[in-house]
Scaffold this motif. Sequence first.
Motif, PDB file in Angstrom:
ATOM      1  N   ASN A 266      51.043  21.917   0.947  1.00  0.00           N
ATOM      2  CA  ASN A 266      50.912  21.993   2.408  1.00  0.00           C
ATOM      3  C   ASN A 266      51.373  23.337   2.936  1.00  0.00           C
ATOM      4  O   ASN A 266      50.750  23.910   3.838  1.00  0.00           O
ATOM      5  N   ALA A 267      52.505  23.828   2.382  1.00  0.00           N
ATOM      6  CA  ALA A 267      53.028  25.121   2.846  1.00  0.00           C
ATOM      7  C   ALA A 267      51.982  26.209   2.614  1.00  0.00           C
ATOM      8  O   ALA A 267      51.807  27.098   3.459  1.00  0.00           O
TER       9      ALA A 267
ATOM     10  N   LYS B 128      48.660  25.626   2.334  1.00  0.00           N
ATOM     11  CA  LYS B 128      47.488  25.315   3.185  1.00  0.00           C
ATOM     12  C   LYS B 128      47.712  25.717   4.632  1.00  0.00           C
ATOM     13  O   LYS B 128      46.837  26.276   5.281  1.00  0.00           O
TER      14      LYS B 128
ATOM     15  N   ASP C 100      57.838  27.475   5.264  1.00  0.00           N
ATOM     16  CA  ASP C 100      56.627  28.289   5.447  1.00  0.00           C
ATOM     17  C   ASP C 100      56.678  28.983   6.805  1.00  0.00           C
ATOM     18  O   ASP C 100      57.584  28.711   7.614  1.00  0.00           O
TER      19      ASP C 100
ATOM     20  N   PRO D 219      52.237  27.177  11.625  1.00  0.00           N
ATOM     21  CA  PRO D 219      52.243  26.915  13.072  1.00  0.00           C
ATOM     22  C   PRO D 219      53.399  26.010  13.511  1.00  0.00           C
ATOM     23  O   PRO D 219      53.627  25.853  14.713  1.00  0.00           O
TER      24      PRO D 219
ATOM     25  N   TYR E  19      47.686  10.205   8.532  1.00  0.00           N
ATOM     26  CA  TYR E  19      47.983  10.904   9.783  1.00  0.00           C
ATOM     27  C   TYR E  19      47.794  12.405   9.593  1.00  0.00           C
ATOM     28  O   TYR E  19      48.376  13.007   8.703  1.00  0.00           O
ATOM     29  N   ARG E  20      46.954  12.985  10.457  1.00  0.00           N
ATOM     30  CA  ARG E  20      46.739  14.430  10.418  1.00  0.00           C
ATOM     31  C   ARG E  20      46.849  14.957  11.833  1.00  0.00           C
ATOM     32  O   ARG E  20      46.344  14.335  12.768  1.00  0.00           O
TER      33      ARG E  20
ATOM     34  N   SER F  67      42.430  19.936   9.021  1.00  0.00           N
ATOM     35  CA  SER F  67      43.087  19.416   7.825  1.00  0.00           C
ATOM     36  C   SER F  67      42.054  18.960   6.802  1.00  0.00           C
ATOM     37  O   SER F  67      42.184  19.215   5.615  1.00  0.00           O
TER      38      SER F  67
ATOM     39  N   GLY G 185      45.345  13.363   4.691  1.00  0.00           N
ATOM     40  CA  GLY G 185      46.504  12.844   5.422  1.00  0.00           C
ATOM     41  C   GLY G 185      47.343  11.911   4.585  1.00  0.00           C
ATOM     42  O   GLY G 185      48.080  11.071   5.111  1.00  0.00           O
TER      43      GLY G 185
ATOM     44  N   GLY H 201      49.039  13.204   1.597  1.00  0.00           N
ATOM     45  CA  GLY H 201      49.969  13.983   0.761  1.00  0.00           C
ATOM     46  C   GLY H 201      51.424  13.684   1.069  1.00  0.00           C
ATOM     47  O   GLY H 201      52.219  13.426   0.161  1.00  0.00           O
ATOM     48  N   LEU H 202      51.789  13.696   2.352  1.00  0.00           N
ATOM     49  CA  LEU H 202      53.194  13.497   2.691  1.00  0.00           C
ATOM     50  C   LEU H 202      53.627  12.046   2.516  1.00  0.00           C
ATOM     51  O   LEU H 202      54.786  11.788   2.211  1.00  0.00           O
ATOM     52  N   SER H 203      52.679  11.094   2.708  1.00  0.00           N
ATOM     53  CA  SER H 203      53.109   9.695   2.496  1.00  0.00           C
ATOM     54  C   SER H 203      53.380   9.444   1.020  1.00  0.00           C
ATOM     55  O   SER H 203      54.298   8.694   0.675  1.00  0.00           O
TER      56      SER H 203
ATOM     57  N   PHE I 141      60.405  21.735   4.908  1.00  0.00           N
ATOM     58  CA  PHE I 141      60.435  20.365   4.385  1.00  0.00           C
ATOM     59  C   PHE I 141      61.545  20.305   3.354  1.00  0.00           C
ATOM     60  O   PHE I 141      61.650  21.183   2.500  1.00  0.00           O
TER      61      PHE I 141
HETATM   62  P1  ADP Z   1      46.976  16.499   4.455  1.00  0.00           P
HETATM   63  O1  ADP Z   1      46.441  16.041   3.154  1.00  0.00           O
HETATM   64  O2  ADP Z   1      46.030  16.361   5.587  1.00  0.00           O
HETATM   65  O3  ADP Z   1      47.640  17.815   4.371  1.00  0.00           O
HETATM   66  P2  ADP Z   1      49.621  15.419   4.611  1.00  0.00           P
HETATM   67  O4  ADP Z   1      50.071  14.012   4.598  1.00  0.00           O
HETATM   68  O5  ADP Z   1      50.047  16.289   3.490  1.00  0.00           O
HETATM   69  O6  ADP Z   1      48.053  15.400   4.766  1.00  0.00           O
HETATM   70  O7  ADP Z   1      50.100  16.067   5.965  1.00  0.00           O
HETATM   71  C1  ADP Z   1      49.887  15.383   7.185  1.00  0.00           C
HETATM   72  C2  ADP Z   1      49.671  16.357   8.319  1.00  0.00           C
HETATM   73  O8  ADP Z   1      50.888  17.038   8.575  1.00  0.00           O
HETATM   74  C3  ADP Z   1      48.669  17.449   7.995  1.00  0.00           C
HETATM   75  O9  ADP Z   1      47.373  17.061   8.354  1.00  0.00           O
HETATM   76  C4  ADP Z   1      49.145  18.596   8.849  1.00  0.00           C
HETATM   77  O10 ADP Z   1      48.578  18.492  10.113  1.00  0.00           O
HETATM   78  C5  ADP Z   1      50.642  18.379   8.971  1.00  0.00           C
HETATM   79  N1  ADP Z   1      51.406  19.257   8.075  1.00  0.00           N
HETATM   80  C6  ADP Z   1      51.852  18.975   6.845  1.00  0.00           C
HETATM   81  N2  ADP Z   1      52.540  19.987   6.311  1.00  0.00           N
HETATM   82  C7  ADP Z   1      52.545  20.981   7.255  1.00  0.00           C
HETATM   83  C8  ADP Z   1      53.096  22.304   7.308  1.00  0.00           C
HETATM   84  N3  ADP Z   1      53.782  22.815   6.295  1.00  0.00           N
HETATM   85  N4  ADP Z   1      52.900  23.007   8.446  1.00  0.00           N
HETATM   86  C9  ADP Z   1      52.197  22.489   9.468  1.00  0.00           C
HETATM   87  N5  ADP Z   1      51.656  21.246   9.475  1.00  0.00           N
HETATM   88  C10 ADP Z   1      51.816  20.497   8.372  1.00  0.00           C
END
Ligand code: ADP
Length: 376
Positions: free
Chosen positions: A278-279, A281, A306, A309, A324-325, A331, A338, A340-342, A366
């Motif tokens: 994510n960082a 991306k 990172d 934004p 959730y995105r 994204s 949406g 990855g973080l879960s 994070f």
């Molecule tokens: P995705 O696969 O869409 O990246 P994640 O679950 O990893 O899904 O992340 C959820 C949402 O959180 C992303 O769609 C993005 O909008 C936001 N996000 C995650 N990491 C970052 C980050 N490092 N900086 C900004 N926004 C982030």
Amino acid sequence: MSWWSTASIRVRLTAWYTAVLTLLLVVYATATFVAVRHEFREQLEDLEHEQAAGVHSEARGSDEARLQQQLREILVVLALGLPLVVSLAGVGGYVLARRALAPIDHLAAAARRITADRLHERLSVPNERDEIGRLAAVINDTFARLEASFDQLRRFTADASHELRTPLAVVRGIGEMSVRDTRTPAEYKDAIGSMLEEVDRLTRLVDTLLRLSRGDAGTVRLAPQPLDLAGLARDVVSSLGVLAEERRQRIGVIASSAVPVVADRLVLRDAITNVVDNAIKYGPAGSAIDVTVAVDGRDATVSVTDRGPGISAEHRERIFDRFYRIDEGRSRDRGGAGLGLSIAKWAVEAHGGRIAVESAAGGSTFRIILPRKEAS
Ligand code: ADP
């Protein structure tokens, strides 16, 4: 005694109450009778003294007979009165128990009406402080939790179907376009390449969904082993290095020494990978990404910072929710569903740790926090 275990609480309460009352009344009646008899005996002895002073002996005999007669009458009254009082008290007890337990019957009837499609309904709680009120509050709490789980499940199914539909529609579109006109072999190759990309995406998505549902069901068996968290972070960074390079980002691991933890290497690797990915991306091209591994008291932490934004407060809690995105279109363009973080959250929590985010306009950090266990 099987009728006893199947009898209603109302009947059992009445039976207990009647038995205790009978015992008390028998004790009370016996004590009364003994006391009265003792009193009569004393009266008789007084009479004897008076008669010894000269009164006729027939009078004494008739007095004693009269006292005996009175004692018998008292005994009869007590013996007959006792069952009557007990029966009346039993009926009264039954009526009382019925009245006291009636709210439970109402509660049961109301709870029975709340089915899966009416989970938003609640039992009414007339008095929160009495026993019935507390019971209703506990049942309402259970309904609230069930409703939340059902909602989550419904949302999850809807989101998953939605996510699966998009790549399927793309595959279908490419296929339809390719068969409509005759094309050159290179064009067919291109079309098949695009289809395979979408199929890859679908496979990844289905794998992730499977992993999440296994995590929910608790069927994932972790294989914890002593490992160095700093080494694992370096490993992740070196395998994602190409992605950062593509965006001319500088990424490095800062760790002063080895940080021993006991964890499932593959599962924890996934969590760190998703956060670092994510960082990369969401961090701007040419920016720096810092991965810091440190020991903080009894915790071991991996922080990924990172210069992206940032994430506003309203989204901060929700980004760990499934599907959730923040910016759906952007994204998705970057390959995100949406999830990855879960996945990262689940993996870290499965290790007894937690994941947190701090964010400002200039970027996000994070933090994966794990309980530190000294490798033996
Ligand atoms: P995705 O696969 O869409 O990246 P994640 O679950 O990893 O899904 O992340 C959820 C949402 O959180 C992303 O769609 C993005 O909008 C936001 N996000 C995650 N990491 C970052 C980050 N490092 N900086 C900004 N926004 C982030």
